[in-house]
Scaffold this motif. Structure first.
Motif, PDB file in Angstrom:
ATOM      1  N   ASP A  12      -7.945 -14.691  16.863  1.00 13.92           N
ATOM      2  CA  ASP A  12      -7.577 -16.109  16.891  1.00 13.92           C
ATOM      3  C   ASP A  12      -7.149 -16.509  18.302  1.00 13.92           C
ATOM      4  O   ASP A  12      -6.058 -16.178  18.746  1.00 13.92           O
ATOM      5  CB  ASP A  12      -6.433 -16.339  15.896  1.00 13.92           C
ATOM      6  N   ILE A  13      -8.024 -17.213  18.984  1.00 18.83           N
ATOM      7  CA  ILE A  13      -7.742 -17.636  20.362  1.00 18.83           C
ATOM      8  C   ILE A  13      -6.529 -18.567  20.420  1.00 18.83           C
ATOM      9  O   ILE A  13      -5.653 -18.401  21.261  1.00 18.83           O
ATOM     10  CB  ILE A  13      -8.968 -18.342  20.994  1.00 18.83           C
ATOM     11  N   GLN A  14      -6.457 -19.558  19.538  1.00 20.09           N
ATOM     12  CA  GLN A  14      -5.378 -20.547  19.639  1.00 20.09           C
ATOM     13  C   GLN A  14      -4.005 -19.911  19.444  1.00 20.09           C
ATOM     14  O   GLN A  14      -3.065 -20.226  20.169  1.00 20.09           O
ATOM     15  CB  GLN A  14      -5.571 -21.709  18.673  1.00 20.09           C
ATOM     16  N   SER A  15      -3.857 -19.005  18.469  1.00 19.56           N
ATOM     17  CA  SER A  15      -2.547 -18.367  18.291  1.00 19.56           C
ATOM     18  C   SER A  15      -2.220 -17.474  19.478  1.00 19.56           C
ATOM     19  O   SER A  15      -1.055 -17.320  19.842  1.00 19.56           O
ATOM     20  CB  SER A  15      -2.484 -17.581  16.973  1.00 19.56           C
ATOM     21  N   THR A  16      -3.236 -16.910  20.109  1.00 19.76           N
ATOM     22  CA  THR A  16      -3.023 -16.098  21.309  1.00 19.76           C
ATOM     23  C   THR A  16      -2.571 -16.983  22.470  1.00 19.76           C
ATOM     24  O   THR A  16      -1.633 -16.636  23.197  1.00 19.76           O
ATOM     25  CB  THR A  16      -4.301 -15.319  21.664  1.00 19.76           C
ATOM     26  N   ILE A  17      -3.202 -18.135  22.634  1.00 24.00           N
ATOM     27  CA  ILE A  17      -2.777 -19.092  23.671  1.00 24.00           C
ATOM     28  C   ILE A  17      -1.327 -19.491  23.432  1.00 24.00           C
ATOM     29  O   ILE A  17      -0.507 -19.455  24.361  1.00 24.00           O
ATOM     30  CB  ILE A  17      -3.684 -20.339  23.685  1.00 24.00           C
ATOM     31  N   ASP A  18      -0.989 -19.844  22.208  1.00 26.57           N
ATOM     32  CA  ASP A  18       0.377 -20.267  21.883  1.00 26.57           C
ATOM     33  C   ASP A  18       1.382 -19.164  22.222  1.00 26.57           C
ATOM     34  O   ASP A  18       2.439 -19.438  22.783  1.00 26.57           O
ATOM     35  CB  ASP A  18       0.492 -20.632  20.403  1.00 26.57           C
ATOM     36  N   PHE A  19       1.063 -17.911  21.874  1.00 26.86           N
ATOM     37  CA  PHE A  19       1.967 -16.797  22.139  1.00 26.86           C
ATOM     38  C   PHE A  19       2.148 -16.582  23.643  1.00 26.86           C
ATOM     39  O   PHE A  19       3.269 -16.475  24.135  1.00 26.86           O
ATOM     40  CB  PHE A  19       1.448 -15.507  21.493  1.00 26.86           C
ATOM     41  N   TYR A  20       1.065 -16.530  24.381  1.00 27.80           N
ATOM     42  CA  TYR A  20       1.158 -16.246  25.819  1.00 27.80           C
ATOM     43  C   TYR A  20       1.766 -17.409  26.600  1.00 27.80           C
ATOM     44  O   TYR A  20       2.346 -17.195  27.669  1.00 27.80           O
ATOM     45  CB  TYR A  20      -0.191 -15.780  26.371  1.00 27.80           C
ATOM     46  N   GLU A  21       1.691 -18.614  26.077  1.00 23.76           N
ATOM     47  CA  GLU A  21       2.409 -19.734  26.709  1.00 23.76           C
ATOM     48  C   GLU A  21       3.916 -19.519  26.616  1.00 23.76           C
ATOM     49  O   GLU A  21       4.652 -19.877  27.534  1.00 23.76           O
ATOM     50  CB  GLU A  21       1.993 -21.068  26.089  1.00 23.76           C
ATOM     51  N   GLN A  34     -14.711 -27.782  25.785  1.00 24.39           N
ATOM     52  CA  GLN A  34     -14.257 -28.697  24.734  1.00 24.39           C
ATOM     53  C   GLN A  34     -14.390 -28.001  23.381  1.00 24.39           C
ATOM     54  O   GLN A  34     -15.262 -27.167  23.187  1.00 24.39           O
ATOM     55  CB  GLN A  34     -15.104 -29.978  24.732  1.00 24.39           C
ATOM     56  N   GLY A  35     -13.533 -28.353  22.444  1.00 24.77           N
ATOM     57  CA  GLY A  35     -13.624 -27.791  21.101  1.00 24.77           C
ATOM     58  C   GLY A  35     -12.951 -26.425  20.995  1.00 24.77           C
ATOM     59  O   GLY A  35     -12.108 -26.074  21.814  1.00 24.77           O
ATOM     60  N   ASP A  36     -13.357 -25.673  19.972  1.00 23.94           N
ATOM     61  CA  ASP A  36     -12.755 -24.365  19.730  1.00 23.94           C
ATOM     62  C   ASP A  36     -13.284 -23.342  20.726  1.00 23.94           C
ATOM     63  O   ASP A  36     -14.476 -23.034  20.750  1.00 23.94           O
ATOM     64  CB  ASP A  36     -13.068 -23.892  18.309  1.00 23.94           C
ATOM     65  N   SER A  37     -12.382 -22.791  21.512  1.00 23.84           N
ATOM     66  CA  SER A  37     -12.777 -21.824  22.535  1.00 23.84           C
ATOM     67  C   SER A  37     -13.063 -20.461  21.920  1.00 23.84           C
ATOM     68  O   SER A  37     -12.448 -20.066  20.931  1.00 23.84           O
ATOM     69  CB  SER A  37     -11.662 -21.672  23.580  1.00 23.84           C
TER      70      SER A  37
END
Length: 127
Positions: A12-21, A34-37
């Motif tokens: 899950d890219i988005q949860s990974t982005i959220d965690f590393y932020e 654009q869209g889901d990476s």
């Protein structure tokens, strides 16, 4: 050789982005833009990680394990480790508390949202 940027496979890219932020990283590149990476590069200071979905691999590179986490420890040198620890300790899973090691580094370890181990370290002056 000039640098190394691990490409870490995740579900899950988005949860990974959220965690590393939470850790202070920022997305500097993504595919698609654009869209889901399916791939992103995140940077904090001179440390960079690439994250890519398992799904985007398709049947390529079969030797890459499709399991969560793995036998990988990412060792990250930082400054002002005690302040950084205080900033994130209540937001992440601490695996090993802040301690001075026998080789003179102050370190702590966390588990990221994908099951990988991150150890943060600083070579502090002797007190």
């Amino acid at each position: 050789m000039n640098s190394i940027s691990p490409n870490i496979f995740v579900n899950d890219i988005q949860s990974t982005i959220d965690f590393y932020e939470i850790l202070g990283f920022q997305v500097v590149a993504r595919v698609p833009e654009q869209g889901d990476s399916v791939w992103v590069m995140m940077v904090s200071g001179s440390v960079s990680f690439m994250f890519q979905t398992f799904e985007s691999l398709g049947n390529d590179l079969q030797m890459i394990s499709r399991q969560k986490g793995g036998a990988l420890l990412l060792y990250i040198q930082i400054s002002d480790i005690r302040n950084y620890f205080d900033q994130i300790k209540d937001k992440v899973k601490i695996v090993k508390d802040l301690e001075l090691t026998f080789y003179g580094a102050t370190e702590f370890s966390i588990e990221d949202n994908n099951g990988f181990l991150l150890t943060f370290a600083e070579d502090e002056p002797a007190q």
